[in-house]
Scaffold this active site. Structure first.
Site, PDB file in Angstrom:
ATOM      1  N   GLN A 115       4.102   0.779 -12.069  1.00  0.00           N
ATOM      2  CA  GLN A 115       4.880  -0.396 -11.666  1.00  0.00           C
ATOM      3  C   GLN A 115       4.045  -1.294 -10.905  1.00  0.00           C
ATOM      4  O   GLN A 115       3.267  -0.798  -9.993  1.00  0.00           O
ATOM      5  CB  GLN A 115       6.145  -0.074 -10.744  1.00  0.00           C
ATOM      6  CG  GLN A 115       6.878  -1.421 -10.366  1.00  0.00           C
ATOM      7  CD  GLN A 115       7.391  -2.209 -11.682  1.00  0.00           C
ATOM      8  OE1 GLN A 115       8.179  -1.396 -12.493  1.00  0.00           O
ATOM      9  NE2 GLN A 115       7.254  -3.299 -11.581  1.00  0.00           N
ATOM     10  N   LYS A 164      14.820   0.432 -14.540  1.00  0.00           N
ATOM     11  CA  LYS A 164      14.335   0.891 -15.783  1.00  0.00           C
ATOM     12  C   LYS A 164      14.933   2.503 -15.753  1.00  0.00           C
ATOM     13  O   LYS A 164      15.224   3.027 -17.112  1.00  0.00           O
ATOM     14  CB  LYS A 164      12.799   1.136 -15.648  1.00  0.00           C
ATOM     15  CG  LYS A 164      12.124  -0.150 -15.887  1.00  0.00           C
ATOM     16  CD  LYS A 164      10.793  -0.305 -15.518  1.00  0.00           C
ATOM     17  CE  LYS A 164      10.205  -1.751 -15.684  1.00  0.00           C
ATOM     18  NZ  LYS A 164       9.075  -1.997 -14.790  1.00  0.00           N
ATOM     19  N   ASP A 169       3.663   0.056 -21.774  1.00  0.00           N
ATOM     20  CA  ASP A 169       3.721  -1.282 -21.384  1.00  0.00           C
ATOM     21  C   ASP A 169       2.539  -2.292 -22.118  1.00  0.00           C
ATOM     22  O   ASP A 169       2.683  -3.384 -22.135  1.00  0.00           O
ATOM     23  CB  ASP A 169       2.822  -1.557 -19.690  1.00  0.00           C
ATOM     24  CG  ASP A 169       4.087  -1.823 -18.636  1.00  0.00           C
ATOM     25  OD1 ASP A 169       5.156  -2.364 -19.233  1.00  0.00           O
ATOM     26  OD2 ASP A 169       3.906  -1.378 -17.617  1.00  0.00           O
TER      27      ASP A 169
END
Ligand code: NAP
Length: 283
Positions: free
Chosen positions: A96, A52, A119
């Protein structure tokens, strides 16, 4: 023999578009930024976070990383999220997963400002996805839709089968296919006659997380087969859910693992970060 859908090439195009948009925004004084929070030392999570960061560099998105020890308390993690919610340089926040045991992932997601929830896991954004009015697209399912569209196969009116009903992949995947006017069936561990249902699919998306799960007898000739799974086989090699060698000759289109859905997920995250920056600039 199926046409292989090249997720690497398609994601490179998507990232190039993001890079152009980032450059244009910077000219207007808007700088998209992503904060990535990783807790503990899970090796797979470390790889995802590094990928990322690399994608941020490639697209010109500013990034910050917060690597916290596994014994971080819920209170400290929530305090960090709160400070990132207020930080103007941070347009998007990604925590994460999985978090180490003892931390409440649901509470952490709900603490993220929905306008920075790149997300799209916050209940507010999940609701928006249900309504089909997106602020942020869920990254993996959105990437899958782009991969299907790249084949030229119309989703509208097609039988679509999604195997898996997780909040992050299966459910939003089914919803995006529905919004594209597919006729969608969701399968899970209690589904009866799974192979039979899969054989009806013009578009089959597998998000189970088990190597060798989708075999040739479960695939309709000419189907689009999208493999979201990321597993290790008996030799420790990265593989998807689909028994690739035997399904490839029967399918019409197929995604490989690696090089299929994975790179698209990251490209969609970059897109969402740009969307977040625009949203906040418009406030
Ligand atoms: P998950 O939360 O474990 O969900 C797995 C789903 O598969 C569940 O809904 C489960 O059903 C279903 N399932 C398990 N065994 C089954 C069986 N025998 N028959 C039918 N359904 C079965 O996993 P996830 O987070 O959705 O992820 C799925 C896979 O995608 C994993 O390999 C993950 O690593 C990968 N992934 C890849 C990306 C990417 O960017 N490429 C992103 C996210 C995830 P129940 O609900 O009934 O238990």
């Amino acid at each position: 023999m199926a046409v292989r859908i090249d997720g690497k090439a398609i994601s490179a195009q998507a990232k190039a578009q993001v890079a152009e948009e980032v450059a244009a925004l910077k000219e207007q004084g808007i700088r998209p930024g992503l904060a990535v929070v990783i807790v503990g030392d899970d090796p797979a999570s470390r790889i995802y976070v590094n990928n990322k960061k690399k994608a941020c560099e490639a697209t010109g998105i500013y990034s910050e990383e917060y690597a916290l020890p596994a014994n971080t308390t819920q209170e400290d993690l929530l305090a960090l999220i709160n400070s990132l919610n207020k930080k103007p340089e941070v347009s998007g926040i990604l925590v994460q997963s999985p978090l180490p045991e003892g931390l409440d992932e649901g509470a952490v997601v709900e603490a993220i400002d929905p306008q920075k929830d790149v997300d799209a896991f916050h209940a507010y954004n999940v609701g928006k996805i249900m309504q089909g009015s997106y602020t942020f697209l869920p990254c993996t399912p959105a990437g899958v839709i782009e991969l299907i569209k790249s084949t030229g196969v119309e989703i509208s009116g097609k039988q679509c089968v999604v195997i898996g009903r997780s909040d992050i992949v299966g459910k939003p995947m089914a919803m995006l296919l529905l919004h594209e006017n597919g006729t969608v069936t969701i399968c899970h561990s209690r589904t009866k006659n799974l192979p039979e249902i899969c054989r009806t699919a013009d578009i089959l998306v597998s998000a189970v997380g088990r190597a060798h799960f989708v075999t040739e007898d479960m695939v309709k000739p000419g189907a689009v087969v999208i493999d979201v799974g990321m597993n290790r086989d008996e030799n420790g090699k990265l593989c998807g859910d689909v028994e690739f060698e035997e399904v490839e000759p029967k399918a019409g289109y197929i995604t490989p693992v690696p090089g299929g859905v994975g790179p698209m997920t990251i490209a969609m995250l970059m897109k969402n970060t740009v969307a977040a920056a625009k949203l906040q600039a418009a406030k």
